[in-house]
Design an enzyme around this catalytic site. Structure first.
Site, short mmCIF file in Angstrom:
data_model
loop_
_atom_site.label_atom_id
_atom_site.label_comp_id
_atom_site.label_asym_id
_atom_site.label_seq_id
_atom_site.Cartn_x
_atom_site.Cartn_y
_atom_site.Cartn_z
N LYS A 39 32.47 -34.11 -1.76
CA LYS A 39 32.34 -32.55 -1.36
C LYS A 39 33.92 -31.80 -1.02
O LYS A 39 34.25 -30.82 -2.00
CB LYS A 39 31.26 -32.03 0.15
CG LYS A 39 30.75 -32.74 0.30
CD LYS A 39 30.13 -32.22 1.46
CE LYS A 39 29.59 -30.08 1.67
NZ LYS A 39 28.49 -30.03 0.65
N GLY A 40 34.72 -32.63 -0.36
CA GLY A 40 36.64 -32.03 -0.93
C GLY A 40 36.95 -32.26 -2.41
O GLY A 40 37.21 -31.49 -2.90
N GLU A 215 16.26 -20.92 -1.91
CA GLU A 215 15.92 -19.60 -3.14
C GLU A 215 16.17 -17.78 -2.78
O GLU A 215 15.77 -17.63 -3.30
CB GLU A 215 14.52 -19.59 -2.84
CG GLU A 215 14.30 -21.51 -4.20
CD GLU A 215 12.88 -21.55 -4.66
OE1 GLU A 215 11.65 -20.66 -4.12
OE2 GLU A 215 12.36 -22.85 -5.74
N ASP A 244 28.89 -26.81 -3.25
CA ASP A 244 31.41 -26.64 -3.47
C ASP A 244 31.12 -26.08 -4.53
O ASP A 244 31.78 -25.63 -4.65
CB ASP A 244 30.59 -28.88 -3.93
CG ASP A 244 30.16 -29.67 -2.73
OD1 ASP A 244 30.63 -29.23 -1.41
OD2 ASP A 244 30.34 -30.69 -3.02
#
Length: 306
Positions: A39-40, A215, A244
């Site tokens: 994620k980073g 959604e 991300d």
């Protein structure tokens, strides 16, 4: 103003499968892609591709140095605060099914070796008014928050993956919380967007909340303002880096002084492009691609409004 992303760096092993493997089951994958992720790293790349100049702080295993450094250099992420440690980098085993949905197993590796001394060394290069972005994939998050707050930095936090550690963090230091509906429910017990944002604002009245709803689009809330934005219609191939991508684009837009609703539009468009591509970091679009996508989509009028 500097942007520091203190976050994970992973090697992603992405397996394309018909369906997720069940307990006791053995299945074959249709394809394997080995690439950079975490994620980073994904959020730093999204920041850079959105036009910001982020600094990335984190730790990698020495065996994977070239894999990360080359990519981050290429997209314009500052790597002065990446430390090479003995042992393996963090990695993720990702299954992507025929509908583009994913499930992920994480191994922390070097991401879990970040200590207070390392944090102090990194934060010495930043000052009051700078932005720090954090996720929940590295060690010492609580300490980083405390030090960043004392320095007067503006804290953006993406509480992913959601686990028991979140309840130990000083979330009252967080300026902007960017999370999805699953993380929102785990943090608050709320069952819908209104309930989740109401509970969070009651606990943290000064916090700004960006809640992505799959959604259902995205909701922004603070003590004075509410904004909603729908999703852009696209073919879903892999949802791995959608959140991300959204996070990086939202922060980059905010730093540029772009209005919240426009920031939500750009971030949603970037995420829509990302889910139409296989992979994590490699799926994140450039700002030019996002602008062209928005123009094309608006002409078609295919925005799904909440």
């Amino acid at each position: 103003m500097k942007i520091l992303n203190f976050g994970s760096l992973n090697v992603d092993y992405i397996y394309e499968v018909e369906n997720f493997v069940l307990p006791g089951e053995t299945i074959s994958s249709n394809n394997l892609v080995i690439t950079t992720g975490g994620k980073g790293l994904n959020q730093s790349i999204a920041l850079a591709k959105a036009g910001a100049t982020p600094f990335h702080a984190g730790a990698i295993g020495s065996a994977n140095e070239d894999m990360f450094i080359g990519l981050l250099n290429m997209v314009g992420v500052n790597i002065d605060h990446i430390e090479k440690l003995p042992g393996p980098s963090g990695h993720a085993i990702i299954q992507v099914d025929k509908n583009g949905q994913n499930c992920i197993v994480l191994y922390g590796g070097a991401n879990q070796q970040i200590n207070n001394k390392f944090v102090d060394g990194v934060l010495n290069s930043f000052s009051s008014g700078d932005i720090i972005l954090l996720q929940n994939e590295i060690s010492s998050v609580e300490y980083i928050m405390e030090k960043a707050y004392k320095k007067g930095m503006k804290i953006y936090f993406n509480p992913s993956p959601a686990n028991q550690k979140l309840y130990e963090y000083p979330l009252h230091y967080v300026d902007v919380l960017i999370l999805n509906e699953v993380e929102g429910e785990q943090l608050t017990g709320g069952r819908n967007a209104d309930n989740i944002t109401e509970i969070l604002l009651k606990r943290y009245p000064e916090m700004k909340i960006v809640l992505t709803l799959g959604e259902g689009g995205v909701t922004y809330a603070d003590k004075d303002r509410r904004e909603n934005h729908g999703i852009f219609d696209t073919v879903v191939v892999d949802t791995t880096a959608a959140g991300d991508t959204f996070t990086g684009y939202f922060i980059a837009s905010a730093v540029k002084g772009i209005d919240i609703r426009e920031s939500l539009k750009y971030s949603s468009a970037a995420a829509a492009i990302a889910v139409s591509r296989l992979g994590a970091a490699c799926s994140i679009p450039t700002l030019q691609e996002v602008e062209e996508f928005i123009k094309h989509q608006m002409n078609k009028k295919v925005l799904k409004l909440i």
